[in-house]
Scaffold this motif. Structure first.
Motif, PDB file in Angstrom:
ATOM      1  N   PRO A  16       0.838  -1.204   0.000  1.00 44.01           N
ATOM      2  CA  PRO A  16       0.000   0.000   0.000  1.00 44.01           C
ATOM      3  C   PRO A  16       0.872   1.252   0.000  1.00 44.01           C
ATOM      4  CG  PRO A  16      -0.737  -1.569   1.671  1.00 44.01           C
ATOM      5  CD  PRO A  16       0.565  -2.090   1.125  1.00 44.01           C
ATOM      6  N   GLU A  17       0.505   2.232  -0.807  1.00 46.53           N
ATOM      7  CA  GLU A  17       1.306   3.457  -0.903  1.00 46.53           C
ATOM      8  C   GLU A  17       1.481   4.127   0.448  1.00 46.53           C
ATOM      9  OE1 GLU A  17       3.230   4.609  -3.392  1.00 46.53           O
ATOM     10  OE2 GLU A  17       2.630   2.722  -4.308  1.00 46.53           O
ATOM     11  N   GLN A  18       0.477   4.006   1.319  1.00 52.35           N
ATOM     12  CA  GLN A  18       0.607   4.598   2.647  1.00 52.35           C
ATOM     13  C   GLN A  18       1.745   3.949   3.427  1.00 52.35           C
ATOM     14  OE1 GLN A  18      -0.725   7.387   3.864  1.00 52.35           O
ATOM     15  NE2 GLN A  18       0.666   7.045   5.565  1.00 52.35           N
ATOM     16  N   ASP A  19       1.938   2.635   3.247  1.00 50.23           N
ATOM     17  CA  ASP A  19       3.044   1.955   3.926  1.00 50.23           C
ATOM     18  C   ASP A  19       4.386   2.453   3.397  1.00 50.23           C
ATOM     19  OD1 ASP A  19       1.113   0.530   5.262  1.00 50.23           O
ATOM     20  OD2 ASP A  19       1.689  -1.433   4.448  1.00 50.23           O
ATOM     21  N   VAL A  20       4.492   2.605   2.088  1.00 48.16           N
ATOM     22  CA  VAL A  20       5.731   3.101   1.487  1.00 48.16           C
ATOM     23  C   VAL A  20       6.030   4.506   2.010  1.00 48.16           C
ATOM     24  CG1 VAL A  20       6.873   3.767  -0.672  1.00 48.16           C
ATOM     25  CG2 VAL A  20       5.521   1.651  -0.571  1.00 48.16           C
ATOM     26  N   ALA A  21       5.023   5.363   2.010  1.00 46.16           N
ATOM     27  CA  ALA A  21       5.197   6.733   2.500  1.00 46.16           C
ATOM     28  C   ALA A  21       5.576   6.739   3.973  1.00 46.16           C
ATOM     29  CB  ALA A  21       3.916   7.530   2.278  1.00 46.16           C
ATOM     30  N   ASP A  22       4.927   5.904   4.764  1.00 53.14           N
ATOM     31  CA  ASP A  22       5.209   5.830   6.199  1.00 53.14           C
ATOM     32  C   ASP A  22       6.651   5.389   6.436  1.00 53.14           C
ATOM     33  OD1 ASP A  22       4.989   5.750   8.950  1.00 53.14           O
ATOM     34  OD2 ASP A  22       3.614   4.067   8.996  1.00 53.14           O
ATOM     35  N   ILE A  23       7.100   4.382   5.718  1.00 54.48           N
ATOM     36  CA  ILE A  23       8.468   3.885   5.873  1.00 54.48           C
ATOM     37  C   ILE A  23       9.476   4.972   5.505  1.00 54.48           C
ATOM     38  CG2 ILE A  23      10.182   2.282   4.941  1.00 54.48           C
ATOM     39  CD1 ILE A  23       7.820   0.258   4.607  1.00 54.48           C
ATOM     40  N   LEU A 133       5.603  -3.214   8.756  1.00 55.09           N
ATOM     41  CA  LEU A 133       5.306  -2.766   7.410  1.00 55.09           C
ATOM     42  C   LEU A 133       6.259  -3.527   6.505  1.00 55.09           C
ATOM     43  CD1 LEU A 133       5.096   1.087   8.009  1.00 55.09           C
ATOM     44  CD2 LEU A 133       3.202  -0.537   7.842  1.00 55.09           C
ATOM     45  N   ALA A 134       5.814  -3.912   5.315  1.00 56.34           N
ATOM     46  CA  ALA A 134       6.660  -4.740   4.458  1.00 56.34           C
ATOM     47  C   ALA A 134       6.457  -4.386   2.995  1.00 56.34           C
ATOM     48  CB  ALA A 134       6.347  -6.218   4.690  1.00 56.34           C
ATOM     49  N   VAL A 135       7.573  -4.251   2.299  1.00 55.28           N
ATOM     50  CA  VAL A 135       7.591  -3.919   0.874  1.00 55.28           C
ATOM     51  C   VAL A 135       8.543  -4.893   0.198  1.00 55.28           C
ATOM     52  CG1 VAL A 135       8.219  -2.147  -0.815  1.00 55.28           C
ATOM     53  CG2 VAL A 135       7.192  -1.465   1.354  1.00 55.28           C
ATOM     54  N   GLN A 136       8.209  -5.298  -1.014  1.00 50.84           N
ATOM     55  CA  GLN A 136       9.140  -6.121  -1.783  1.00 50.84           C
ATOM     56  C   GLN A 136       9.123  -5.693  -3.241  1.00 50.84           C
ATOM     57  OE1 GLN A 136       8.266 -10.329  -1.887  1.00 50.84           O
ATOM     58  NE2 GLN A 136       6.129 -10.020  -2.368  1.00 50.84           N
ATOM     59  N   ASN A 137      10.209  -6.027  -3.924  1.00 50.75           N
ATOM     60  CA  ASN A 137      10.351  -5.764  -5.356  1.00 50.75           C
ATOM     61  C   ASN A 137      10.247  -4.280  -5.696  1.00 50.75           C
ATOM     62  OD1 ASN A 137      10.851  -6.556  -8.009  1.00 50.75           O
ATOM     63  ND2 ASN A 137       8.683  -6.770  -8.472  1.00 50.75           N
ATOM     64  N   ARG A 138      10.758  -3.437  -4.815  1.00 51.17           N
ATOM     65  CA  ARG A 138      10.824  -1.999  -5.061  1.00 51.17           C
ATOM     66  C   ARG A 138      12.148  -1.488  -4.509  1.00 51.17           C
ATOM     67  NH1 ARG A 138       4.758   0.169  -3.692  1.00 51.17           N
ATOM     68  NH2 ARG A 138       5.438   2.053  -4.742  1.00 51.17           N
ATOM     69  N   CYS A 139      12.606  -0.362  -5.024  1.00 48.04           N
ATOM     70  CA  CYS A 139      13.881   0.216  -4.614  1.00 48.04           C
ATOM     71  C   CYS A 139      13.649   1.436  -3.726  1.00 48.04           C
ATOM     72  CB  CYS A 139      14.697   0.601  -5.846  1.00 48.04           C
ATOM     73  SG  CYS A 139      16.242   1.433  -5.439  1.00 48.04           S
ATOM     74  N   THR A 140      14.284   1.459  -2.563  1.00 47.46           N
ATOM     75  CA  THR A 140      14.119   2.596  -1.663  1.00 47.46           C
ATOM     76  C   THR A 140      14.593   3.904  -2.305  1.00 47.46           C
ATOM     77  OG1 THR A 140      16.207   1.918  -0.625  1.00 47.46           O
ATOM     78  CG2 THR A 140      14.180   1.366   0.544  1.00 47.46           C
ATOM     79  N   LYS A 141      15.671   3.855  -3.061  1.00 45.90           N
ATOM     80  CA  LYS A 141      16.179   5.058  -3.712  1.00 45.90           C
ATOM     81  C   LYS A 141      15.186   5.566  -4.754  1.00 45.90           C
ATOM     82  CE  LYS A 141      19.952   6.708  -6.667  1.00 45.90           C
ATOM     83  NZ  LYS A 141      21.210   6.330  -7.324  1.00 45.90           N
ATOM     84  N   ILE A 142      14.704   4.684  -5.603  1.00 46.30           N
ATOM     85  CA  ILE A 142      13.748   5.078  -6.645  1.00 46.30           C
ATOM     86  C   ILE A 142      12.481   5.644  -6.022  1.00 46.30           C
ATOM     87  CG2 ILE A 142      12.233   4.194  -8.473  1.00 46.30           C
ATOM     88  CD1 ILE A 142      14.546   2.208  -9.158  1.00 46.30           C
ATOM     89  N   GLU A 143      11.983   4.971  -4.997  1.00 46.67           N
ATOM     90  CA  GLU A 143      10.751   5.430  -4.338  1.00 46.67           C
ATOM     91  C   GLU A 143      10.969   6.784  -3.660  1.00 46.67           C
ATOM     92  OE1 GLU A 143       7.824   4.006  -4.797  1.00 46.67           O
ATOM     93  OE2 GLU A 143       8.752   2.379  -5.930  1.00 46.67           O
ATOM     94  N   ALA A 146      11.034   9.457  -6.276  1.00 43.80           N
ATOM     95  CA  ALA A 146       9.672   9.715  -6.775  1.00 43.80           C
ATOM     96  C   ALA A 146       8.895  10.579  -5.785  1.00 43.80           C
ATOM     97  CB  ALA A 146       8.940   8.401  -7.024  1.00 43.80           C
ATOM     98  N   TYR A 147       9.007  10.261  -4.515  1.00 42.45           N
ATOM     99  CA  TYR A 147       8.290  11.051  -3.508  1.00 42.45           C
ATOM    100  C   TYR A 147       8.829  12.475  -3.443  1.00 42.45           C
ATOM    101  CZ  TYR A 147       5.318   7.427  -1.580  1.00 42.45           C
ATOM    102  OH  TYR A 147       4.344   6.498  -1.425  1.00 42.45           O
ATOM    103  N   MET A 148      10.145  12.637  -3.607  1.00 41.28           N
ATOM    104  CA  MET A 148      10.720  13.993  -3.609  1.00 41.28           C
ATOM    105  C   MET A 148      10.236  14.783  -4.817  1.00 41.28           C
ATOM    106  SD  MET A 148      14.588  13.757  -2.156  1.00 41.28           S
ATOM    107  CE  MET A 148      14.857  15.425  -2.688  1.00 41.28           C
ATOM    108  N   SER A 149      10.183  14.132  -5.993  1.00 40.17           N
ATOM    109  CA  SER A 149       9.742  14.841  -7.192  1.00 40.17           C
ATOM    110  C   SER A 149       8.283  15.258  -7.112  1.00 40.17           C
ATOM    111  CB  SER A 149       9.985  13.984  -8.442  1.00 40.17           C
ATOM    112  OG  SER A 149       9.080  12.910  -8.495  1.00 40.17           O
ATOM    113  N   GLN A 150       7.522  14.565  -6.273  1.00 37.65           N
ATOM    114  CA  GLN A 150       6.110  14.903  -6.074  1.00 37.65           C
ATOM    115  C   GLN A 150       5.918  15.897  -4.930  1.00 37.65           C
ATOM    116  OE1 GLN A 150       4.325  11.086  -5.314  1.00 37.65           O
ATOM    117  NE2 GLN A 150       4.905  10.283  -7.313  1.00 37.65           N
ATOM    118  N   GLY A 151       7.024  16.322  -4.334  1.00 38.29           N
ATOM    119  CA  GLY A 151       6.963  17.292  -3.235  1.00 38.29           C
ATOM    120  C   GLY A 151       6.417  16.707  -1.950  1.00 38.29           C
ATOM    121  N   ARG A 152       6.566  15.406  -1.749  1.00 34.82           N
ATOM    122  CA  ARG A 152       6.023  14.764  -0.557  1.00 34.82           C
ATOM    123  C   ARG A 152       6.975  14.814   0.623  1.00 34.82           C
ATOM    124  NH1 ARG A 152       3.165   9.398  -2.897  1.00 34.82           N
ATOM    125  NH2 ARG A 152       1.265   9.939  -1.799  1.00 34.82           N
ATOM    126  N   PHE A 153       8.200  15.318   0.432  1.00 35.11           N
ATOM    127  CA  PHE A 153       9.161  15.462   1.528  1.00 35.11           C
ATOM    128  C   PHE A 153       9.505  16.907   1.707  1.00 35.11           C
ATOM    129  CE2 PHE A 153      10.297  11.034   0.329  1.00 35.11           C
ATOM    130  CZ  PHE A 153       9.997  10.439   1.531  1.00 35.11           C
TER     131      PHE A 153
END
Length: 153
Positions: A16-23, A133-143, A146-153
């Motif tokens: 869930p995107e909320q989990d990714v954002a929370d992490i 919280l658990a994520v797989q098959n995704r890259c922390t750097k890429i994510e 992406a969140y920075m480019s969307q102004g989420r940080f």
């Protein structure tokens, strides 16, 4: 355990995107399992990026004393004796992730993240059942990028 193939997509490929954002927002201390000393390796580049963006990296590499200026540890258990671990970021083969996730649960980590191309549905389910919280098959750097480019940080 399910390994990534073109025929059978992993059950939990998309957290869930909320989990990714929370992490990414609250996981400031990141133990990186399989962090290489070699600058050309993905684990080194991801760790370097995360460190440059304010995260505290905790290298887990039994063959190193220090990586990127941080003391390296032989295991999560050893690292947890000295640090709070928010996130366990895993750079290991899919079939080697179950013991890492079990150790992450045992040391009280808040989240686990299997890097891009790494999947293990059973281990991810075990982590979630333990409240991580658990994520797989995704890259922390890429994510993070992406969140920075969307102004989420």
């Amino acid at each position: 355990m399910t390994l990534m193939t073109n025929r059978t997509p992993p059950l939990f490929e998309d957290a869930p995107e909320q989990d990714v954002a929370d992490i990414l927002t609250h996981g400031t201390q990141i133990a990186i399992v399989g962090l290489s000393l070699k600058p050309h390796r993905a684990s080194f580049g991801v760790a370097q990026y995360l460190q440059a963006h304010g995260y505290r990296i905790i290298p887990i590499n039994p063959n190193a004393f220090e990586v990127l200026g941080e003391k390296a540890y032989t295991s999560l258990t050893e690292a947890a004796a000295e640090h709070r671990i928010d996130l366990v970021d895993v750079f290991r083969r899919s079939e080697e992730t179950t013991p890492v996730i079990d150790e992450a649960i045992a040391v009280g980590a808040r989240a686990v993240w299997l890097q891009l191309g790494i999947t293990n549905d059973e281990a991810i389910a075990r982590a979630r059942a333990a409240g991580l919280l658990a994520v797989q098959n995704r890259c922390t750097k890429i994510e993070h990028m992406a969140y920075m480019s969307q102004g989420r940080f």
